[in-house]
Design a protein around this motif. Structure first.
Motif, PDB file in Angstrom:
ATOM      1  N   TYR A 139      47.326  47.362  44.663  1.00  0.00           N
ATOM      2  CA  TYR A 139      45.989  46.782  44.581  1.00  0.00           C
ATOM      3  C   TYR A 139      46.065  45.397  43.940  1.00  0.00           C
ATOM      4  CZ  TYR A 139      45.845  47.991  39.575  1.00  0.00           C
ATOM      5  OH  TYR A 139      46.099  48.085  38.240  1.00  0.00           O
ATOM      6  N   THR A 140      44.962  44.677  44.006  1.00  0.00           N
ATOM      7  CA  THR A 140      44.814  43.402  43.316  1.00  0.00           C
ATOM      8  C   THR A 140      43.369  43.260  42.897  1.00  0.00           C
ATOM      9  OG1 THR A 140      45.269  41.020  43.442  1.00  0.00           O
ATOM     10  CG2 THR A 140      44.287  42.046  45.385  1.00  0.00           C
ATOM     11  N   TYR A 141      43.087  42.316  42.003  1.00  0.00           N
ATOM     12  CA  TYR A 141      41.698  42.128  41.583  1.00  0.00           C
ATOM     13  C   TYR A 141      41.563  40.787  40.864  1.00  0.00           C
ATOM     14  CZ  TYR A 141      43.114  43.315  36.781  1.00  0.00           C
ATOM     15  OH  TYR A 141      43.712  43.327  35.555  1.00  0.00           O
ATOM     16  N   GLY A 142      40.326  40.326  40.771  1.00  0.00           N
ATOM     17  CA  GLY A 142      39.989  39.142  39.997  1.00  0.00           C
ATOM     18  C   GLY A 142      40.862  37.939  40.308  1.00  0.00           C
ATOM     19  N   GLU A 143      41.329  37.298  39.252  1.00  0.00           N
ATOM     20  CA  GLU A 143      42.115  36.072  39.394  1.00  0.00           C
ATOM     21  C   GLU A 143      43.450  36.311  40.096  1.00  0.00           C
ATOM     22  OE1 GLU A 143      43.851  34.530  35.756  1.00  0.00           O
ATOM     23  OE2 GLU A 143      43.278  36.395  34.719  1.00  0.00           O
ATOM     24  N   TYR A 144      43.968  37.534  40.025  1.00  0.00           N
ATOM     25  CA  TYR A 144      45.261  37.816  40.655  1.00  0.00           C
ATOM     26  C   TYR A 144      45.196  37.695  42.177  1.00  0.00           C
ATOM     27  CZ  TYR A 144      46.421  39.619  36.035  1.00  0.00           C
ATOM     28  OH  TYR A 144      46.619  39.733  34.692  1.00  0.00           O
ATOM     29  N   HIS A 145      44.012  37.921  42.724  1.00  0.00           N
ATOM     30  CA  HIS A 145      43.837  37.828  44.169  1.00  0.00           C
ATOM     31  C   HIS A 145      44.019  36.393  44.662  1.00  0.00           C
ATOM     32  CE1 HIS A 145      42.442  38.539  48.193  1.00  0.00           C
ATOM     33  NE2 HIS A 145      41.346  37.813  48.033  1.00  0.00           N
ATOM     34  N   GLU A 146      43.753  35.403  43.772  1.00  0.00           N
ATOM     35  CA  GLU A 146      43.830  33.997  44.160  1.00  0.00           C
ATOM     36  C   GLU A 146      45.053  33.293  43.600  1.00  0.00           C
ATOM     37  OE1 GLU A 146      41.788  32.757  46.291  1.00  0.00           O
ATOM     38  OE2 GLU A 146      40.473  34.529  46.374  1.00  0.00           O
ATOM     39  N   LYS A 147      45.955  34.005  42.967  1.00  0.00           N
ATOM     40  CA  LYS A 147      47.137  33.387  42.359  1.00  0.00           C
ATOM     41  C   LYS A 147      48.038  32.756  43.425  1.00  0.00           C
ATOM     42  CE  LYS A 147      47.332  34.312  37.784  1.00  0.00           C
ATOM     43  NZ  LYS A 147      47.676  33.338  36.744  1.00  0.00           N
ATOM     44  N   THR A 148      48.390  31.502  43.208  1.00  0.00           N
ATOM     45  CA  THR A 148      49.332  30.829  44.115  1.00  0.00           C
ATOM     46  C   THR A 148      50.756  31.234  43.756  1.00  0.00           C
ATOM     47  OG1 THR A 148      47.862  28.928  44.327  1.00  0.00           O
ATOM     48  CG2 THR A 148      50.162  28.593  44.933  1.00  0.00           C
ATOM     49  N   TRP A 149      51.528  31.554  44.762  1.00  0.00           N
ATOM     50  CA  TRP A 149      52.915  31.970  44.524  1.00  0.00           C
ATOM     51  C   TRP A 149      53.731  30.816  43.943  1.00  0.00           C
ATOM     52  CZ3 TRP A 149      54.727  35.207  49.385  1.00  0.00           C
ATOM     53  CH2 TRP A 149      53.945  36.363  49.468  1.00  0.00           C
ATOM     54  N   GLU A 150      54.588  31.139  43.011  1.00  0.00           N
ATOM     55  CA  GLU A 150      55.481  30.142  42.421  1.00  0.00           C
ATOM     56  C   GLU A 150      56.885  30.232  43.004  1.00  0.00           C
ATOM     57  OE1 GLU A 150      55.378  30.707  38.243  1.00  0.00           O
ATOM     58  OE2 GLU A 150      53.263  30.166  38.013  1.00  0.00           O
ATOM     59  N   HIS A 151      57.275  31.417  43.413  1.00  0.00           N
ATOM     60  CA  HIS A 151      58.647  31.611  43.900  1.00  0.00           C
ATOM     61  C   HIS A 151      58.814  31.179  45.354  1.00  0.00           C
ATOM     62  CE1 HIS A 151      62.656  33.302  43.996  1.00  0.00           C
ATOM     63  NE2 HIS A 151      62.352  34.036  45.050  1.00  0.00           N
ATOM     64  N   ARG A 152      57.749  31.344  46.138  1.00  0.00           N
ATOM     65  CA  ARG A 152      57.765  30.933  47.543  1.00  0.00           C
ATOM     66  C   ARG A 152      56.481  30.163  47.823  1.00  0.00           C
ATOM     67  NH1 ARG A 152      58.555  36.105  51.212  1.00  0.00           N
ATOM     68  NH2 ARG A 152      57.413  37.109  49.517  1.00  0.00           N
ATOM     69  N   SER A 153      56.601  29.052  48.526  1.00  0.00           N
ATOM     70  CA  SER A 153      55.408  28.269  48.835  1.00  0.00           C
ATOM     71  C   SER A 153      54.629  28.914  49.975  1.00  0.00           C
ATOM     72  CB  SER A 153      55.804  26.846  49.226  1.00  0.00           C
ATOM     73  OG  SER A 153      56.524  26.849  50.435  1.00  0.00           O
ATOM     74  N   GLY A 154      53.334  28.670  50.009  1.00  0.00           N
ATOM     75  CA  GLY A 154      52.501  29.160  51.102  1.00  0.00           C
ATOM     76  C   GLY A 154      51.887  30.518  50.859  1.00  0.00           C
ATOM     77  N   THR A 192      41.718  49.289  35.457  1.00  0.00           N
ATOM     78  CA  THR A 192      40.921  48.064  35.610  1.00  0.00           C
ATOM     79  C   THR A 192      39.516  48.242  35.064  1.00  0.00           C
ATOM     80  OG1 THR A 192      40.236  48.745  37.835  1.00  0.00           O
ATOM     81  CG2 THR A 192      42.202  47.363  37.658  1.00  0.00           C
ATOM     82  N   SER A 193      39.356  49.057  34.044  1.00  0.00           N
ATOM     83  CA  SER A 193      38.030  49.387  33.538  1.00  0.00           C
ATOM     84  C   SER A 193      37.277  48.164  33.023  1.00  0.00           C
ATOM     85  CB  SER A 193      38.138  50.436  32.414  1.00  0.00           C
ATOM     86  OG  SER A 193      38.983  49.945  31.368  1.00  0.00           O
ATOM     87  N   SER A 194      38.006  47.143  32.548  1.00  0.00           N
ATOM     88  CA  SER A 194      37.341  45.966  31.987  1.00  0.00           C
ATOM     89  C   SER A 194      36.990  44.924  33.047  1.00  0.00           C
ATOM     90  CB  SER A 194      38.240  45.303  30.925  1.00  0.00           C
ATOM     91  OG  SER A 194      39.464  44.875  31.522  1.00  0.00           O
ATOM     92  N   SER A 195      37.418  45.130  34.278  1.00  0.00           N
ATOM     93  CA  SER A 195      37.142  44.149  35.328  1.00  0.00           C
ATOM     94  C   SER A 195      35.741  44.343  35.892  1.00  0.00           C
ATOM     95  CB  SER A 195      38.167  44.265  36.457  1.00  0.00           C
ATOM     96  OG  SER A 195      38.065  45.531  37.059  1.00  0.00           O
ATOM     97  N   VAL A 196      35.255  43.320  36.550  1.00  0.00           N
ATOM     98  CA  VAL A 196      33.921  43.373  37.138  1.00  0.00           C
ATOM     99  C   VAL A 196      33.945  44.298  38.357  1.00  0.00           C
ATOM    100  CG1 VAL A 196      32.060  42.027  38.183  1.00  0.00           C
ATOM    101  CG2 VAL A 196      33.444  41.047  36.337  1.00  0.00           C
ATOM    102  N   PRO A 197      33.004  45.233  38.488  1.00  0.00           N
ATOM    103  CA  PRO A 197      32.979  46.123  39.655  1.00  0.00           C
ATOM    104  C   PRO A 197      32.909  45.349  40.957  1.00  0.00           C
ATOM    105  CG  PRO A 197      31.461  46.863  37.955  1.00  0.00           C
ATOM    106  CD  PRO A 197      31.941  45.506  37.526  1.00  0.00           C
ATOM    107  N   GLY A 198      33.624  45.831  41.927  1.00  0.00           N
ATOM    108  CA  GLY A 198      33.608  45.196  43.238  1.00  0.00           C
ATOM    109  C   GLY A 198      34.731  44.209  43.437  1.00  0.00           C
ATOM    110  N   GLN A 199      35.394  43.806  42.330  1.00  0.00           N
ATOM    111  CA  GLN A 199      36.498  42.845  42.466  1.00  0.00           C
ATOM    112  C   GLN A 199      37.809  43.528  42.837  1.00  0.00           C
ATOM    113  OE1 GLN A 199      36.668  40.539  38.846  1.00  0.00           O
ATOM    114  NE2 GLN A 199      35.589  38.849  39.836  1.00  0.00           N
ATOM    115  N   VAL A 200      37.960  44.790  42.521  1.00  0.00           N
ATOM    116  CA  VAL A 200      39.217  45.494  42.775  1.00  0.00           C
ATOM    117  C   VAL A 200      39.364  45.778  44.265  1.00  0.00           C
ATOM    118  CG1 VAL A 200      40.570  47.548  42.276  1.00  0.00           C
ATOM    119  CG2 VAL A 200      39.142  46.534  40.485  1.00  0.00           C
ATOM    120  N   ARG A 201      40.544  45.465  44.796  1.00  0.00           N
ATOM    121  CA  ARG A 201      40.827  45.713  46.213  1.00  0.00           C
ATOM    122  C   ARG A 201      42.081  46.570  46.310  1.00  0.00           C
ATOM    123  NH1 ARG A 201      41.151  40.185  49.371  1.00  0.00           N
ATOM    124  NH2 ARG A 201      41.267  41.687  51.093  1.00  0.00           N
TER     125      ARG A 201
END
Length: 809
Positions: A20-35, A57-66
C-alpha cells in the motif's frame, strides 16, 4: 471456544503479502531511478489486510490510503513465506529499499518478485516485440536461398549487417521459419553468450526453447524440445589430458545440426587472415586469444566435419571475406548504418505506426588534434599525426602503473573538462566542458592501447587534482583481474545500475567491444592506434545500443533516453581514413566502384565535426575524401595559412628584428612594413611597462588597458606578416619544384618568381625564418599538406607510397 473450534480456525488462516501507499509517499520522486514516482510498503499479515493497514496508518487522513495489492503468501509447493522473503527477492532484482518495508518499485516488479518466491526460480515477463522490416527481409531472403539450393550444394549464407542489427534475434526467427530445432552457435568472443541467451529465453516467440552455455552440460537438455548450444572456439579447441575432445563437447561433433551459426565472422577462426587482423591491434590481456588463433589451422579440418546442411555467417565488418569472394551476390544480405538511419527517417515521414527504429541512436563523430606542444612528445605514427599508443604509453614501476608522459596526459584530462584548451592558441572546449555534450557523457567507454595504460588511467583519474572525475565510478575492464567474457561485464553493469543517477567511465583495451550490449554507454573515446576499419567500427558501434525506459504513468510506452551517441577520436587523420576505408569497402560489398556516394550517404546520418587549429568544421564528402587521401581538407588548409599561430612575436624575436638593420631597411620598402620598426619598438616598450606596473601593484584596470593596446599592436604586425605568408601557397603552385618543407622554399631555384608573387626577396624570408618569426613546425605541416592536397587535386589519387601502405594495412 473449544479446542476443536480453535484448531479449525487456525487451519483456515491464510497468510498474505500486501502492498500500500498513502499521503506524501504516493507522490515521492524516486532517487535511485529517474522517472519513477511513489513509494510502496510491502508487508505481511495472517489476518485481514485492510484491518492491518488501518492499524499502521491510524494517524493518516481517511481516504488517502491506497491498498495496491494483496496475495496469498503460500508457495507452489504449499510452503508459507513472509514479507522478508519478498523483500530479499526485490533487492536481488535490483529494487531500491528506501527504509524498512518501503521500496521504490512498480506494481509489476512486485508481482514478479512474489511469483519468483512462489515458484522458487527466476520469472521474467516475456518480451513480444516483432522483427523490424530489414530483419524480416533477411530471414525471408536467407530461407528462400536455402530452400532453392540442390542437396549437394553448400548452403552457406552471410549477413553483412551493421552492429546493433539484432543478428541474434533474427537468427532465432530464421530457425522458426525453417523449422529447425537444433542450433550450434560458434563464436570467438565468449561475452556474446549474454545476448544469445537473453534473446532466446526472454522472448515469447521462443518459449519452449532451451539454451546451453559455458559450463552447462547437454545431459540436462530435453532432446524432444528445440535447443541452441553456444560454444566458443577457445573452449572447443581445448583437449583433455590424452589429447582428445572433452567429454562435455563430444556431442558437438556427433550431433547432426540443423544449422551452424558462426558469430563475429570477421575474426574467421579457420583462416590465417584474421590472426593478422586481430593481432595487429592486440593488447596484453588478449594474448591468450592469440594462442587460439595460432591453433586455428589445426581446427579447420574439425570444423569442416561438423555435421550440418546449413551455415549462417554473421558479421558487421566481413570485409576480407567479401574481398576474397567467399560468397556470391545471392549469398549475402547487406544492411548498413546508413540504411538503418534512412529507414528511421522514412518511417517518421510516411507511416503512422510506432517507429521500430525510434530507439536506435544517431551517431556523431568529433575529431581532434592534440596540440602541437603536446604532440611533440609523442612518437610519430601517422603522416601529420601522432601516435596515440605513444602518447598513452604506460609502465608499471614499483607496482604502480604510470604513464610515460604523465604530465601531458594530465594536461589532456584537464582540457577534457575545461573551457580552456590545451594551449592558449586553441580555443575549442573539451567534451565534458561542452554544455551540448555533457549530458550524453554520464557513461563513457575509453579505448586505450593496453592493460598498463588502462590501469595508469584508472590511477590518474582517482588522483586528488582530478576532483571532476571523482563523480564517476571508474571500472577498469582490462587484464586478467577483470575476468573473461561475461565476468568482465558484471562490474560494469553493477557500477551503472539503471544509469539514471550514476556516472561511470569504463576503461578497456579490447574487452567488451565486440558482441556486448551496454545500453547506457553514450560515447566512446578512441585513444589507441589502429589500422583496421573492422576493429575500429566494431568498437565504435558499441555505443549505438538503444537505451529506453518505461514512462512512469504509461508502462506501455517507452522514453528514448539516448537519441544520439558520440565517437570522440584524437587522431584526426586516422579517424577519417577509417571512415573513408569503411565506406569504400561497403561500396565494394554492394558492387559499387565509387565510394563518394557511400561517403555522402554515411555523412548524412553520421555527421563528422573536425576541430583544426581552433576551428570547428562540419565535413562533407569532398572534405572527408580530401583529408583521407591528402591529409587535410582544402578549406581547413586555407584557414591554416591564415592562422596567427604561424607568427612568433615574443621578446627575443622582436629584439632580433630591431637589431637587424639591413633586414629592417629592406622590409620598410614594402607598404605593409613601413611602420615595422616603430610598432616593434612600441611593443617592447609596452611589455616592459606592463611588467613594471605589475611589480608596482598598479590598478588592474590600468594594466588591462595597456594589455589591450599591446594585443592590438601585436595583431597589426601579425596580420602584415600573414598577408605575405598567404601568398606562399600561390608560389608553390606556380613553381615546378615540389616543396616539402620550409627549407625547400628557401632553397628554391626560382627566387625571382618568389619575390614577384610574395613581394619579399628570398634572403629576407630566410632571415625572418632564422630569427624565429615564423613557426617552423606548423609551417612545415602546412607546406606538406599543401603538397599532398595539390597531388590529390591533380590526380584524384593517393601517391603510390600511400597506396602501398593501404594495401599493407
Amino acid at each position: 471456544m473449544g479446542r476443536d473450534s480453535r484448531e479449525q480456525s487456525q487451519a483456515k488462516v491464510v497468510p498474505k503479502i500486501y502492498a500500500y501507499t498513502y499521503g506524501e509517499y504516493h507522490e515521492k520522486t524516486w532517487e535511485h531511478r529517474s522517472g519513477g514516482l511513489g513509494w510502496m510498503k510491502v508487508g505481511f499479515t495472517t489476518g485481514d489486510v485492510r484491518k492491518r493497514v488501518k492499524e499502521q496508518t491510524s494517524s493518516s487522513v481517511p481516504g488517502q490510503v491506497r491498498i495496491l495489492w494483496e496475495e496469498n503468501a503460500v508457495s507452489d509447493q504449499g510452503v508459507k513465506f513472509s514479507d522478508s522473503d519478498v523483500h530479499k527477492q526485490l533487492i536481488a532484482n535490483g529494487a531500491h529499499r528506501v527504509q524498512n518495508e518501503w521500496f521504490e518499485i512498480t506494481l509489476d516488479e512486485l508481482k514478479i518478485a512474489i511469483a519468483e518466491v512462489k515458484k522458487g526460480r527466476k520469472v521474467t515477463a516475456p518480451r513480444n516485440f516483432k522483427m523490424r522490416p530489414e530483419q524480416r527481409r533477411a530471414v525471408e531472403q536467407t530461407a528462400a536461398y536455402y530452400r532453392e539450393q540442390v542437396e549437394d550444394k553448400a548452403k552457406h549464407f552471410l549477413w553483412n549487417a551493421k552492429m546493433r542489427f539484432g543478428k541474434t534475434f533474427a537468427s532465432y526467427q530464421l530457425a522458426l521459419e525453417m523449422g529447425w530445432t537444433k542450433l550450434l552457435i560458434l563464436t570467438y568472443k565468449p561475452a556474446v553468450e549474454d545476448s544469445w541467451r537473453k534473446d532466446l529465453e526472454d522472448h515469447q516467440d521462443f518459449q519452449g526453447w532451451q539454451f546451453i552455455g559455458k559450463g552447462e552440460g547437454f545431459e540436462d537438455i530435453d532432446e524432444s524440445s528445440p535447443y541452441a548450444w553456444l560454444v566458443s572456439f577457445q573452449d572447443i579447441m581445448q583437449k583433455d589430458a590424452t589429447g582428445e575432445i572433452k567429454d562435455r563437447l563430444e556431442l558437438v561433433f556427433v550431433n547432426d545440426w540443423d544449422c551452424i551459426i558462426i558469430d563475429e565472422y570477421h575474426f574467421g577462426a579457420w583462416r590465417s587472415g584474421p590472426k593478422e587482423l586481430y593481432a595487429s591491434d592486440n593488447s596484453d590481456e588478449e594474448a591468450r586469444l592469440i594462442d587460439v588463433y595460432d591453433s586455428a589451422s589445426s581446427f579447420s579440418e574439425e570444423f569442416r566435419i561438423l555435421k550440418t546442411e546449413h551455415r549462417l555467417y554473421l558479421s558487421g565488418t566481413p570485409f576480407r571475406a567479401l574481398a576474397e569472394g567467399e560468397f556470391g551476390e545471392d549469398q549475402i544480405y547487406n544492411w548498413t548504418y546508413a540504411d538503418e538511419q534512412n529507414a528511421k527517417r522514412i518511417w517518421e515521414e510516411e507511416y503512422c505506426e510506432p517507429n521500430p527504429y525510434r530507439s536506435l541512436p544517431q551517431l556523431k563523430m568529433f575529431t581532434y588534434k592534440i596540440s602541437d606542444a603536446t604532440r611533440s612528445y609523442a612518437e610519430a605514427g601517422f603522416d601529420d599525426e601522432f601516435s596515440l599508443n605513444g602518447f598513452f604509453a604506460a609502465k608499471v614501476r614499483d607496482r604502480i602503473p604510470r604513464f610515460n608522459k604523465e604530465r601531458d596526459v594530465q594536461r589532456w584530462l584537464d582540457w577534457l573538462r575545461k573551457q580552456t584548451a590545451i594551449t592558449e592558441q586553441n580555443s575549442h572546449p573539451g567534451p565534458f566542458a561542452d554544455p551540448q555534450l555533457r549530458s550524453a557523457l554520464d557513461h563513457t567507454v575509453w579505448h586505450l592501447p593496453n592493460v598498463a595504460s588502462c590501469r595508469a588511467m584508472e590511477r590518474l583519474l582517482a588522483a586528488p587534482q582530478n576532483t571532476f572525475f571523482g563523480e564517476f565510478k571508474v571500472v577498469c575492464a582490462a587484464g586478467a583481474k577483470a575476468g573473461i567474457g561475461l565476468k568482465a561485464l558484471d562490474p560494469v553493469r553493477k557500477a551503472i545500475g539503471d544509469g539514471s543517477v550514476t556516472k561511470t567511465i569504463t576503461l578497456t583495451c579490447g574487452k567488451l567491444l565486440t558482441g556486448v550490449t551496454v545500453p547506457q554507454w553514450g560515447a566512446i573515446f578512441m585513444l589507441r592506434d589502429t589500422k583496421s576499419a573492422e576493429t575500429y567500427f566494431q568498437a565504435a558501434f558499441r555505443v549505438q545500443s538503444p537505451w529506453t525506459r518505461p514512462i512512469a504513468d504509461d508502462p506501455n510506452r517507452e522514453e528514448v533516453v539516448k537519441p544520439v551517441a558520440y565517437i570522440f577520436d584524437f587522431a584526426q587523420n586516422r579517424a577519417l581514413e577509417m571512415v573513408y576505408g569503411f565506406c569504400a569497402k561497403q561500396a565494394n560489398a554492394k558492387g559499387e566502384g565509387n565510394a563518394r556516394s557511400e561517403v555522402r550517404e554515411f555523412l548524412n546520418f553520421l555527421p563528422i565535426l573536425a576541430y583544426d587549429d581552433g576551428n570547428l568544421v562540419k565535413l562533407d564528402a569532398t572534405n572527408l575524401m580530401e583529408i583521407a587521401t591528402s591529409g587535410i581538407a582544402s578549406d581547413m588548409l586555407a584557414k591554416r595559412w591564415q592562422s596567427r599561430r604561424l607568427i612568433n612575436l615574443n621578446r627575443a624575436v622582436m629584439e632580433g628584428i630591431l637589431n637587424n638593420e639591413e633586414l629592417l631597411r629592406s622590409l620598410e620598402k614594402m607598404e605593409a612594413f613601413r611602420a615595422l620598426r616603430k610598432h616593434t619598438s612600441e611593443l617592447l616598450t609596452m611589455e616592459k611597462s606592463i611588467k613594471k606596473a605589475k611589480a608596482e601593484g598598479r590598478k588592474k584596470s590600468t594594466v588591462s588597458k595597456e594589455k589591450r593596446e599591446m594585443k592590438k599592436r601585436r595583431k597589426e604586425i601579425q596580420d602584415a606578416l600573414l598577408k605575405f605568408l598567404t601568398r606562399v601557397p600561390i608560389f608553390m603552385y606556380l613553381t615546378d619544384y615540389r616543396e616539402e618543407s620550409l627549407v625547400d622554399v628557401i632553397r628554391n631555384v626560382e627566387p625571382a618568381l618568389f619575390t614577384k608573387v610574395t613581394g619579399l626577396n628570398i634572403e629576407d624570408f630566410d632571415a625572418l625564418c632564422k630569427l624565429g618569426v615564423f613557426n617552423t613546425q606548423i609551417l612545415n605541416q602546412a607546406i606538406y599538406a599543401f603538397k599532398r592536397q595539390e597531388a590529390f587535386s591533380l590526380t584524384g589519387e593517393k601517391s603510390s607510397h600511400d597506396l602501398e601502405q593501404m594495401d599493407e594495412d
